[in-house]
Design a protein around this motif. Structure first.
Motif, PDB file in Angstrom:
ATOM      1  N   ARG A  22       0.843  -1.190   0.000  1.00  0.00           N
ATOM      2  CA  ARG A  22       0.000   0.000   0.000  1.00  0.00           C
ATOM      3  C   ARG A  22       0.884   1.249   0.000  1.00  0.00           C
ATOM      4  NH1 ARG A  22      -3.619  -1.441   5.079  1.00  0.00           N
ATOM      5  NH2 ARG A  22      -2.096   0.028   5.848  1.00  0.00           N
ATOM      6  N   PRO A  23       0.360   2.378  -0.468  1.00  0.00           N
ATOM      7  CA  PRO A  23       1.154   3.612  -0.476  1.00  0.00           C
ATOM      8  C   PRO A  23       1.682   3.997   0.908  1.00  0.00           C
ATOM      9  CG  PRO A  23      -0.808   3.885  -1.807  1.00  0.00           C
ATOM     10  CD  PRO A  23      -0.930   2.545  -1.120  1.00  0.00           C
ATOM     11  N   ASP A  24       0.928   3.663   1.956  1.00  0.00           N
ATOM     12  CA  ASP A  24       1.388   3.987   3.309  1.00  0.00           C
ATOM     13  C   ASP A  24       2.083   2.794   3.973  1.00  0.00           C
ATOM     14  OD1 ASP A  24      -0.860   2.410   3.585  1.00  0.00           O
ATOM     15  OD2 ASP A  24      -1.620   3.496   5.323  1.00  0.00           O
ATOM     16  N   GLY A  25       2.426   1.770   3.170  1.00  0.00           N
ATOM     17  CA  GLY A  25       3.082   0.573   3.707  1.00  0.00           C
ATOM     18  C   GLY A  25       4.510   0.852   4.143  1.00  0.00           C
ATOM     19  N   ILE A  26       5.025  -0.065   4.915  1.00  0.00           N
ATOM     20  CA  ILE A  26       6.383   0.064   5.428  1.00  0.00           C
ATOM     21  C   ILE A  26       7.250  -1.014   4.785  1.00  0.00           C
ATOM     22  CG2 ILE A  26       7.834  -0.042   7.485  1.00  0.00           C
ATOM     23  CD1 ILE A  26       5.329   0.753   9.092  1.00  0.00           C
ATOM     24  N   MET A  27       8.337  -0.615   4.198  1.00  0.00           N
ATOM     25  CA  MET A  27       9.271  -1.543   3.566  1.00  0.00           C
ATOM     26  C   MET A  27      10.347  -1.917   4.572  1.00  0.00           C
ATOM     27  SD  MET A  27       9.827  -2.949   0.657  1.00  0.00           S
ATOM     28  CE  MET A  27      11.095  -3.895  -0.112  1.00  0.00           C
ATOM     29  N   LEU A  28      10.464  -3.208   4.851  1.00  0.00           N
ATOM     30  CA  LEU A  28      11.500  -3.700   5.763  1.00  0.00           C
ATOM     31  C   LEU A  28      12.259  -4.830   5.099  1.00  0.00           C
ATOM     32  CD1 LEU A  28       9.457  -3.831   9.079  1.00  0.00           C
ATOM     33  CD2 LEU A  28      11.091  -2.085   8.383  1.00  0.00           C
ATOM     34  N   PRO A  29      13.542  -4.774   5.007  1.00  0.00           N
ATOM     35  CA  PRO A  29      14.418  -3.677   5.405  1.00  0.00           C
ATOM     36  C   PRO A  29      14.266  -2.497   4.449  1.00  0.00           C
ATOM     37  CG  PRO A  29      15.704  -5.384   4.341  1.00  0.00           C
ATOM     38  CD  PRO A  29      14.296  -5.902   4.439  1.00  0.00           C
ATOM     39  N   THR A  30      14.800  -1.364   4.841  1.00  0.00           N
ATOM     40  CA  THR A  30      14.654  -0.156   4.030  1.00  0.00           C
ATOM     41  C   THR A  30      15.832   0.085   3.093  1.00  0.00           C
ATOM     42  OG1 THR A  30      15.596   1.144   5.832  1.00  0.00           O
ATOM     43  CG2 THR A  30      13.198   1.037   5.702  1.00  0.00           C
ATOM     44  N   GLU A  31      17.004  -0.404   3.455  1.00  0.00           N
ATOM     45  CA  GLU A  31      18.206  -0.155   2.646  1.00  0.00           C
ATOM     46  C   GLU A  31      19.085  -1.390   2.625  1.00  0.00           C
ATOM     47  OE1 GLU A  31      20.238   3.485   3.802  1.00  0.00           O
ATOM     48  OE2 GLU A  31      18.380   4.145   4.761  1.00  0.00           O
TER      49      GLU A  31
END
Length: 149
Positions: A22-31
């Protein structure tokens, strides 16, 4: 996948992110960061090509160039010990997993200067990667779902 961008494992993550997050989703890991260093491993070289010097009582030294070339044609996935590292590791690729696209993984270049930490013969380069997670806890107040009756 190994070497961070090899075997299309990261491409699968990008595909899933683009399709289902979703647009407000959280990507883990980020980098993710890919590092490069140099190693020494004379025992591995001896194990791989040393046997060609004398096998079954015959001299196979004419095949040594072919055996040596096979060591560099394909990546070798092995665990190294810190004692085998002869240089400091240098970051060569940094990816923001929230925004990277598959086209960014197809072709990329990096310059690296590897600083020696011991005096030893270099037998090859190694790569490793690490991933980073956000330092602060994401705001979850707005993410709670309401149950409707």
């Amino acid at each position: 996948g190994y070497f961070l961008v090899y075997e299309t494992m990261l491409s699968s993550v990008i595909f899933a992110r683009n399709r289902w997050m979703r647009p407000d989703g959280i990507m883990l890991p980020t980098e993710a960061t890919l590092f490069l260093g140099a190693f020494s491993w004379p025992e591995k070289i001896q194990e791989h090509i040393g046997c060609w010097r004398r096998m079954y009582g015959y001299d196979f030294t004419p095949l040594l160039p072919l055996a040596s070339r096979s060591l560099i044609e394909e990546p070798i996935v092995e665990m190294l010990t810190p004692q085998q590292e002869v240089t400091e590791s240098e970051p060569i690729l940094h990816l923001d997993l929230r925004t990277v696209e598959e086209k960014d993984l197809v072709e990329w270049k990096a310059n690296a200067t590897l600083k020696a930490i011991i005096s030893a013969r270099v037998y090859g380069v190694f790569a490793w990667f690490e991933v980073q997670f956000p330092r602060s806890k994401p705001d979850t107040k707005e993410r709670s779902s309401k149950v409707e009756k």
